[in-house]
Motif scaffolding. Sequence first.
Motif, mmCIF file in Angstrom:
data_model
loop_
_atom_site.group_PDB
_atom_site.id
_atom_site.type_symbol
_atom_site.label_atom_id
_atom_site.label_comp_id
_atom_site.label_asym_id
_atom_site.label_seq_id
_atom_site.Cartn_x
_atom_site.Cartn_y
_atom_site.Cartn_z
ATOM 1 N N THR A 78 0.931 -1.152 0.000
ATOM 2 C CA THR A 78 -0.099 0.297 -0.040
ATOM 3 C C THR A 78 1.013 1.271 -0.012
ATOM 4 O O THR A 78 2.056 1.066 0.182
ATOM 5 C CB THR A 78 -0.877 -0.032 1.255
ATOM 6 N N PHE A 79 0.299 2.573 -0.157
ATOM 7 C CA PHE A 79 0.953 3.696 -0.397
ATOM 8 C C PHE A 79 1.097 4.383 0.835
ATOM 9 O O PHE A 79 1.594 5.481 0.901
ATOM 10 C CB PHE A 79 0.660 4.406 -1.565
ATOM 11 N N ASN A 80 0.367 4.054 2.177
ATOM 12 C CA ASN A 80 0.481 4.670 3.234
ATOM 13 C C ASN A 80 1.236 3.751 4.353
ATOM 14 O O ASN A 80 1.418 2.747 4.180
ATOM 15 C CB ASN A 80 -0.964 4.807 3.595
ATOM 16 N N SER A 81 1.882 4.386 5.117
ATOM 17 C CA SER A 81 2.506 3.814 6.275
ATOM 18 C C SER A 81 2.232 4.336 7.645
ATOM 19 O O SER A 81 1.691 5.527 7.424
ATOM 20 C CB SER A 81 4.020 3.885 6.029
ATOM 21 N N VAL A 82 2.540 3.700 8.728
ATOM 22 C CA VAL A 82 2.238 4.233 9.977
ATOM 23 C C VAL A 82 3.103 5.565 10.172
ATOM 24 O O VAL A 82 2.719 6.350 10.968
ATOM 25 C CB VAL A 82 2.459 3.106 11.114
ATOM 26 N N SER A 83 4.354 5.470 9.778
ATOM 27 C CA SER A 83 5.197 6.768 9.973
ATOM 28 C C SER A 83 5.566 7.281 8.649
ATOM 29 O O SER A 83 5.768 6.734 7.609
ATOM 30 C CB SER A 83 6.354 5.882 10.377
ATOM 31 N N PRO A 84 6.011 8.555 8.733
ATOM 32 C CA PRO A 84 6.181 9.483 7.503
ATOM 33 C C PRO A 84 7.559 8.911 7.040
ATOM 34 O O PRO A 84 8.727 8.974 7.620
ATOM 35 C CB PRO A 84 6.468 10.789 8.214
ATOM 36 N N VAL A 85 7.496 8.548 5.675
ATOM 37 C CA VAL A 85 8.718 8.358 4.817
ATOM 38 C C VAL A 85 8.725 9.328 3.538
ATOM 39 O O VAL A 85 7.989 9.625 3.093
ATOM 40 C CB VAL A 85 8.416 7.129 4.495
ATOM 41 N N ARG A 178 16.955 4.956 -5.261
ATOM 42 C CA ARG A 178 16.280 5.643 -4.453
ATOM 43 C C ARG A 178 16.684 5.748 -3.129
ATOM 44 O O ARG A 178 17.665 5.035 -2.423
ATOM 45 C CB ARG A 178 14.880 5.295 -4.365
ATOM 46 N N ILE A 179 16.334 6.802 -2.211
ATOM 47 C CA ILE A 179 16.899 7.007 -0.711
ATOM 48 C C ILE A 179 15.476 7.440 0.090
ATOM 49 O O ILE A 179 14.693 8.073 -0.473
ATOM 50 C CB ILE A 179 17.731 8.320 -0.498
ATOM 51 N N GLU A 180 15.236 6.514 1.052
ATOM 52 C CA GLU A 180 14.173 6.679 1.676
ATOM 53 C C GLU A 180 14.560 7.170 3.240
ATOM 54 O O GLU A 180 15.355 6.464 3.685
ATOM 55 C CB GLU A 180 13.433 5.365 1.933
ATOM 56 N N VAL A 181 13.737 8.228 3.533
ATOM 57 C CA VAL A 181 14.112 8.930 4.742
ATOM 58 C C VAL A 181 12.900 8.613 5.737
ATOM 59 O O VAL A 181 11.746 9.084 5.611
ATOM 60 C CB VAL A 181 14.402 10.263 4.695
ATOM 61 N N LEU A 182 13.054 7.903 6.811
ATOM 62 C CA LEU A 182 12.205 7.700 7.888
ATOM 63 C C LEU A 182 12.380 8.678 9.083
ATOM 64 O O LEU A 182 13.348 8.606 9.499
ATOM 65 C CB LEU A 182 12.187 6.302 8.435
ATOM 66 N N ALA A 196 16.310 9.575 16.025
ATOM 67 C CA ALA A 196 15.658 10.871 15.284
ATOM 68 C C ALA A 196 15.141 10.448 13.973
ATOM 69 O O ALA A 196 14.263 11.179 13.378
ATOM 70 C CB ALA A 196 16.563 12.098 15.107
ATOM 71 N N GLY A 197 15.616 9.229 13.409
ATOM 72 C CA GLY A 197 14.969 8.789 12.191
ATOM 73 C C GLY A 197 16.124 7.779 11.560
ATOM 74 O O GLY A 197 16.959 7.262 12.061
ATOM 75 N N VAL A 198 15.627 7.097 10.329
ATOM 76 C CA VAL A 198 16.456 5.995 9.682
ATOM 77 C C VAL A 198 16.444 6.508 8.211
ATOM 78 O O VAL A 198 15.438 7.079 7.643
ATOM 79 C CB VAL A 198 15.910 4.857 9.938
ATOM 80 N N VAL A 199 17.674 6.627 7.697
ATOM 81 C CA VAL A 199 17.861 6.751 6.204
ATOM 82 C C VAL A 199 18.414 5.432 5.589
ATOM 83 O O VAL A 199 19.358 4.701 6.049
ATOM 84 C CB VAL A 199 18.940 7.734 5.911
ATOM 85 N N ASN A 200 17.585 4.873 4.466
ATOM 86 C CA ASN A 200 17.768 3.706 3.780
ATOM 87 C C ASN A 200 18.035 4.102 2.333
ATOM 88 O O ASN A 200 17.272 4.549 1.706
ATOM 89 C CB ASN A 200 16.515 2.773 3.967
ATOM 90 N N VAL A 201 19.502 3.791 2.079
ATOM 91 C CA VAL A 201 19.914 4.010 0.483
ATOM 92 C C VAL A 201 19.892 2.648 0.093
ATOM 93 O O VAL A 201 20.566 1.687 0.439
ATOM 94 C CB VAL A 201 21.460 4.590 0.692
#
Length: 1007
Positions: A78-85, A178-182, A196-201
């Motif tokens: 799905t295109f929604n998640s519990v946390s902002p990305v 892509r880079i995803e920033v949680l 503070a967050g997670v960055v997934n490259v």
Amino acid sequence: MRSRRTLGPVRPRRNPLHLALAAALMLPMGLASAQSTPPTDDEEEPAPTAEQTQAAASAPAITLDRVSVTGSRIARDTFNSVSPVQVISREESTLAGFSSTTGVLQSNSVTGGSSQINNAYGGFVVNGGPGVNTLSLRGLGATRTLILLNGRRVSPAGSRGAVGSADLNVLPNMMIERIEVLKDGASSIYGSDAVAGVVNVITRTRVDDTTVEFQRNFTQDGGGDETRAGIMTGAVGDRWHASGSLEMNQRAELTLGQRGWASDCPRPLLGRNADGSYGADDYIDPRTGRPKCWTIDDSGVTINTIGTGNIAGVPGLGSVGTGASGNIFNRWRPNPGVTTGLPGYEGVDYFGRDSFDPAMLRESLISPTKNTTGFLQAGFDLNALGDAELYFEGLGHRRESQQIGYLQHSLDYPVGSPLLGSLSTLPAWLAAPADGSTNGRNVSVRAFIGWGPYKSWQEVDFFRATGGLRGNLGTEWSYDTYYSHARSDSAYMVENRLTDRIARSIDVVSDGRGGFVCRDPSGGCVPTPALSAAVVGGDLPQAYRDYIMQDTRGQTIYTESTFNFGVNGPLFDLPAGTVSTAMGVEHRRQEIDDTPDINSINNNLFGFTASQPTRGKDSVSEAYIEFEVPLLSDLPFAQEFTFNASARYTDYDSYGDDSTWKLGVLYTPVDWLSIRASRGTSFRAPALFEQFLGATSGFLSSATDPCNEYGNRNPTSARYQNCASEGLPTNFQQTSSVTSITQGGAETGLAAETSVAVTAGIVLQPEFPEWFGDLSFAADYYDIKVDNGVARLSGQNVMNLCYDSQPADFNSDAGQCSLVTRGVNNSMSVTSGYVNISESLVRGWDFTARFVREIGPGSFRTTARLSNYLTQAGRTFPTDPLRNTTGTVAQPQYAGDVDFSYSVQKWLVRYGLEWVGATNDYDYYETYFDTDYRPLYLLETGNYFLSNLSVQYRGDDWSATVGARNLADKEPPMVSAGWGNRIGNAPLYSGYDYLGRTFFFNLSKSF
């Protein structure tokens, strides 16, 4: 982890373009690689990849791949998640003109305006050493932001003992998809550091061609140019695939002298002009009629001057001394015309002292760096063990960086030294320096000399290898297990003056020919030059420079090994869908070994702190579990209501066990509206350097002794009574520097930081008529509180805590007082280090909006982001006030960006505007200190805007992009001298552009 199956309930199909918009807005792409198998008729149409998101604006139909979620180990499409990305495609970074992954991640669009350690910090002491580039989300620091590469940790890299964060320099560029920033705490999912967050490259999974790429960024005014060249190649077989890249990125040096705003005279410390401006009239040197120009690097140096005890002499032009006659001075400037008082010298006051040297303009504003990075990945289908794939990933990197700084040389001439000539009869002014540089003899004259530039440089080799196996367990469950090992090996060198050589050089005897030789000539000793106007002016014999200045070298090795095993799959079905879970175990081991130069270990670096080796290791075993429960689905006012819960148990060798948890919900009452919220705990285990930092020694001013003139205090005060109990007279005055020793906190039981994070957001994707276009909007609130934070106490903190303790508890062998020692003649030393006492609080809002519409033959798209920091506060001690610093200089409350793009056929035009909100320190000081600094200092900056423009053409197998950053050639704002960390008059803040107008072009060709 890599998902091979679709999990979660079946939902109605939606317009692919609408999905693309949602994905670009807040798409939760994540840990798993995209699967190339198309969906079957009974499967949901999944969310797009980032590249497809980029193409959605111009393509009427797109092929969608299956993805999972950063911030969750449960795959969903799905295109929604519990946390902002936030998702950033490599295409977007190319259009924005970034030549490296580092530049993308440190941009305001990712960081929300919080300052980052970048290449402008080469002259400052930072964790990881000079040349390192780190990422701090929410302004909470790099050690509280977790960096992942394909869902696996990027271990720390850098130089010196304080290595504790991932160095962004090691990341590849060409291979990135892509880079995803949680932007949410996620320790229950990923373990330590995800505060503070997670960055997934995420890299491209399968490459079956060869691509070469060249990019050049060059500044209009010269300096700071970047050149990147690389090749990416790969092949795909029936049961295997392999791909890799090799690229080089080289940045040229930018010096202070190459930018007028950085080399202008600093604005005066005090004073506002009649027209309301600051700094228009600097102090005028009466000798030249030109502005005096205080030190450009804000280091407070004095040069071309000697210091003595108070002597009556001839005042220099414009200088005023002390005493009834106004002719008493302790600072002097050479003047051969003076024959009385201090012959050959005229007295100068503060304003008359020289503090600017043209050689300062050779200092590095942006330090030069050469990065070489290789990346390799491969996979082989075993057709066994559950259709398993054996995979490998390797990352190799080498960084060569250097910095140029400016050095003031304090040359102490002992009492009676023949090198003083006619001044050899002057009495003692200073006690013998504690470092032994005068062989225990008191000092009568200190010459403040501009030595000029000195160099430091680093060579960092980083390597990470990962091997794993992933496949299916039955028909619905999957597993992934891997082992990863990383090693950072850094050599760091600095030009340093050696104290023992200075001591040997200053001890001279006559050579019988009117000159001098070293009393001990061993080791090629070169005598110190006799005091003269030329020597004071910086004209030092090269042989003397070469003798006392030597290259010193240290080495830092940091290793990290990780074993992980995880499974995920469905548990059981509910009316609304399938309850899914992910669980696993992980074991990590880290070790640091920093060995400074032997001269640093032996406290033989003149004017620099001494450092002992930093050696230590730690390991952790963890178990985690996550559930996702669809409670409602496809009902009126409940299209989706999903609950997510995760927990992790952690057991560290260093401090014991701990646990974290997170709860979240996603509620979609109607197709165009989603509401999400989460609350959870995170933690950060103390970094190895915080535990095991080798003792680092330096010196504090004698004025830091808490017992100085303690008789002026209330006799009933704790400090008065404690100082008196030491047998000190009420008019006691410390005459020696205080030795300060800083060390790690492992021996004092340093524990992990803990935090609580709350996020809540809303996502709007209303359905509009086709002629209007597609509009999406997201707003997310966050509240992160860090307790028991790790902070380094200063020596002054420790001394004050000791002498301000209750007299009944004052014990020189206990508590903070056990770290304070008084020696012979009341000389003093203090030991400080890392402790668990600080608190940090960050609250704010993130807003994102995106609009896409077909216009004419092409498609128009705009995306806007805004960060609003409501609170950025912290305190070291529980009794300290919690002061909100948001909106102050270098901590803007608002930061945002907007970009507009129009694509037609093979052309794409992009315009971007970046904004940093106005800041000021006046409100802060008025609120918390009841002080108005407006009449005295310039402590505010206006709104700061940067414009960027680019054009891209895409052929069948090639592309070309040209553009410019900082179109208006906007300079960073200015503040008064004396404020915080500055470069020239500009605040040291990564959100401002120091390069000026920069042009770039990127060429890519595939074969």
